[in-house]
Design a protein around this motif. Structure first.
Motif, PDB file in Angstrom:
ATOM      1  N   SER A  34       0.855  -1.190   0.000  1.00 30.02           N
ATOM      2  CA  SER A  34       0.000   0.000   0.000  1.00 30.02           C
ATOM      3  C   SER A  34       0.892   1.240   0.000  1.00 30.02           C
ATOM      4  O   SER A  34       2.101   1.165   0.249  1.00 30.02           O
ATOM      5  N   TRP A  72      -6.555  -3.069  -6.548  1.00 28.36           N
ATOM      6  CA  TRP A  72      -7.368  -2.616  -5.420  1.00 28.36           C
ATOM      7  C   TRP A  72      -7.767  -3.812  -4.574  1.00 28.36           C
ATOM      8  O   TRP A  72      -8.228  -4.826  -5.090  1.00 28.36           O
ATOM      9  N   GLN A  73      -7.564  -3.687  -3.270  1.00 32.81           N
ATOM     10  CA  GLN A  73      -8.029  -4.693  -2.316  1.00 32.81           C
ATOM     11  C   GLN A  73      -8.954  -3.946  -1.359  1.00 32.81           C
ATOM     12  O   GLN A  73      -8.478  -3.282  -0.437  1.00 32.81           O
ATOM     13  N   GLY A  74     -10.230  -4.010  -1.639  1.00 31.68           N
ATOM     14  CA  GLY A  74     -11.185  -3.195  -0.898  1.00 31.68           C
ATOM     15  C   GLY A  74     -10.929  -1.726  -1.227  1.00 31.68           C
ATOM     16  O   GLY A  74     -10.962  -1.331  -2.382  1.00 31.68           O
ATOM     17  N   THR A  75     -10.631  -0.939  -0.211  1.00 30.76           N
ATOM     18  CA  THR A  75     -10.347   0.481  -0.420  1.00 30.76           C
ATOM     19  C   THR A  75      -8.853   0.776  -0.443  1.00 30.76           C
ATOM     20  O   THR A  75      -8.447   1.930  -0.505  1.00 30.76           O
ATOM     21  N   THR A  76      -8.038  -0.276  -0.404  1.00 33.36           N
ATOM     22  CA  THR A  76      -6.588  -0.110  -0.392  1.00 33.36           C
ATOM     23  C   THR A  76      -6.009  -0.350  -1.773  1.00 33.36           C
ATOM     24  O   THR A  76      -6.290  -1.363  -2.409  1.00 33.36           O
TER      25      THR A  76
END
Length: 102
Positions: A34, A72-76
């Motif tokens: 991230s 993208w992993q969810g909102t990350t």
């Protein structure tokens, strides 16, 4: 200027900055980081004094040059190294100089 020239110029601009080369090295060590993780590793391990906004601009330059990929992993937003542009540079433009001097 051809598209290949534009691509090459973007790649050299991206590689021409120390902070961006450090980001590439950190992503080579561990993909899928991230912004926070990557920023923390670069600041801590390399002593780069940078705001997160400035750091984000470096990431955008690397992404524009195709050197990093986003997932993208969810909102990350996770950043990973894409070595294909460097391999293409080595196999193309740089290789032409190697062949001339052998």
């Amino acid at each position: 200027m051809t598209t290949d020239d534009e691509t090459l110029n973007r790649l050299f601009r991206a590689l021409g900055d120390t902070t961006r080369r450090i980001i590439i090295a950190e992503l080579a060590r561990r993909d899928r980081q991230s912004l926070f993780e990557l920023f923390t590793r670069v600041v801590t391990n390399h002593g780069i004094g940078q705001t997160r906004q400035g750091f984000s601009r470096h990431l955008a330059t690397l992404e524009e040059a195709g050197l990093i990929e986003i997932e993208w992993q969810g909102t990350t937003k996770l950043h990973s190294l894409n070595t294909a542009p460097i391999a293409a540079l080595q196999a193309g433009w740089l290789q032409s100089f190697m062949e001339e001097h052998q």
